[in-house]
Motif scaffolding. Structure first.
Motif: not given
Length: 323
Positions: A171-184, A188-193, A196-198
């Motif tokens: 979900x989009x609400x959790x995207x920013x949290x993961x970015x703030x943690x330092x993920x490269x 969002x699995x609810x919006x894309x595969x 394929x992204x990996x």
């Protein structure tokens, strides 16, 4: 003392009841009575209340498997410690018990709520990445449920190890949290595969290490995007579905499936648990890791907090504060 109790198994919001007059637990040999300063909510709390966890304390019991507490009396009075309470006297109460041998100093760099959230999630992520998967610098780490309690720990520890971290969230609400943690990269699995992204992000190679506390479709997809000689670490089944892996697929693609039950190390190798705590304390002091505490609630809000985690509607860690 006040304490949440479970007299009948069920959903946390209904099965947990706050009792105003419960006898304070009495420490046995090798145990410490602690005044609860903060208790982190974990998914196993929900499973235990439902009767679905491998540990099943006798009814009635007080849930809460992770605590930051202050020793209430004796030679160690006043010490601030973290650890796993001795059930059936869990952490969602004003007082709890700790085994002295399995209690650790709370890092001074963390406040009570952050310290309470350091133990289970970060120990789990540490053992998964370093002991089981042997994560190396410059490898690609795929983390499922990356904005959750244990997933957020894996993201931070992966970055600390020098890995490239791909975070999968729901979900989009959790995207920013993961970015703030330092993920490269955050997917969002609810919006894309995410498979394929990996593959796109790694030039088709795939992820060297997969950290999977979800199971179900997350595990199945991971087998499709794990790299040659990759390692999938199975940490839990938050999705509620336990995969039946096709071992011929692991053979053909040359990847490893590794299980992790962190709690077993407390029995089989307690020195390793203490060594991991020392490393985590150093990382906390350096500001490299800091538990993502999304909400701090009073003791009266514990049942609602556990239900939020049970329903997968929380981000990071919810922490119940002591009175």
């Amino acid at each position: 003392m006040r304490a949440w109790q479970v007299h009948e198994l069920g959903e946390p919001g209904a099965a947990m009841r706050l009792a105003e007059e419960v006898a304070r637990p009495v420490p046995g040999p090798g145990q410490l009575l602690v005044r609860v300063r903060a208790a982190a909510v974990n998914f196993p709390d929900a499973l235990m209340v439902r009767g679905q966890y491998q540990v099943r304390p006798p009814l009635p019991f007080t849930p809460g498997v992770e605590v930051c507490g202050e020793v209430a009396d004796g030679a160690r009075q006043g010490e601030r410690l973290i650890g796993n309470p001795v059930l059936p006297h869990g952490a969602f109460a004003e007082y709890a018990l700790l085994d002295a041998a399995a209690a650790f100093p709370a890092p001074e760099a963390l406040d009570d709520a952050e310290a309470a959230a350091l133990h289970i999630g970060y120990q789990t992520a540490w053992f998964a990445l370093h002991r089981r998967a042997r994560l190396r610098a410059d490898e690609t780490l795929l983390v499922h449920a990356a904005a959750g309690g244990v997933g957020s720990a894996a993201v931070q520890l992966g970055r600390a190890a020098g890995a490239r971290v791909i975070a999968v969230v729901g979900g989009p609400a959790k995207v920013e949290a993961a970015r703030a943690l330092g993920a490269d990269l955050v997917v969002d699995r609810t919006a894309e595969d995410f498979v394929a992204a990996v593959k796109q992000a790694t030039g088709g190679r795939g992820a060297d290490v997969v950290f999977d506390p979800v199971g179900g479709d997350a595990y199945t997809g991971s087998t499709r995007c794990v790299a040659f000689e990759g390692r999938i670490v199975v940490v839990g089944f938050a999705a509620g579905s336990i995969p039946a892996p096709a071992l011929n697929h692991a053979l053909v693609k040359n990847y490893a499936i590794l299980g992790l039950h962190w709690g077993l190390y407390n029995t089989h190798d307690p020195r390793a648990v203490r060594a991991a705590h020392d490393e985590l304390t150093k990382l906390a002091e350096q500001g490299v890791v800091r538990p993502l505490v999304s909400a701090r609630v009073p003791l009266a809000g514990a049942a609602e907090a556990v239900q939020l985690v049970a329903d997968g509607r929380s981000t990071g860690r919810i922490v119940v504060l002591g009175s």
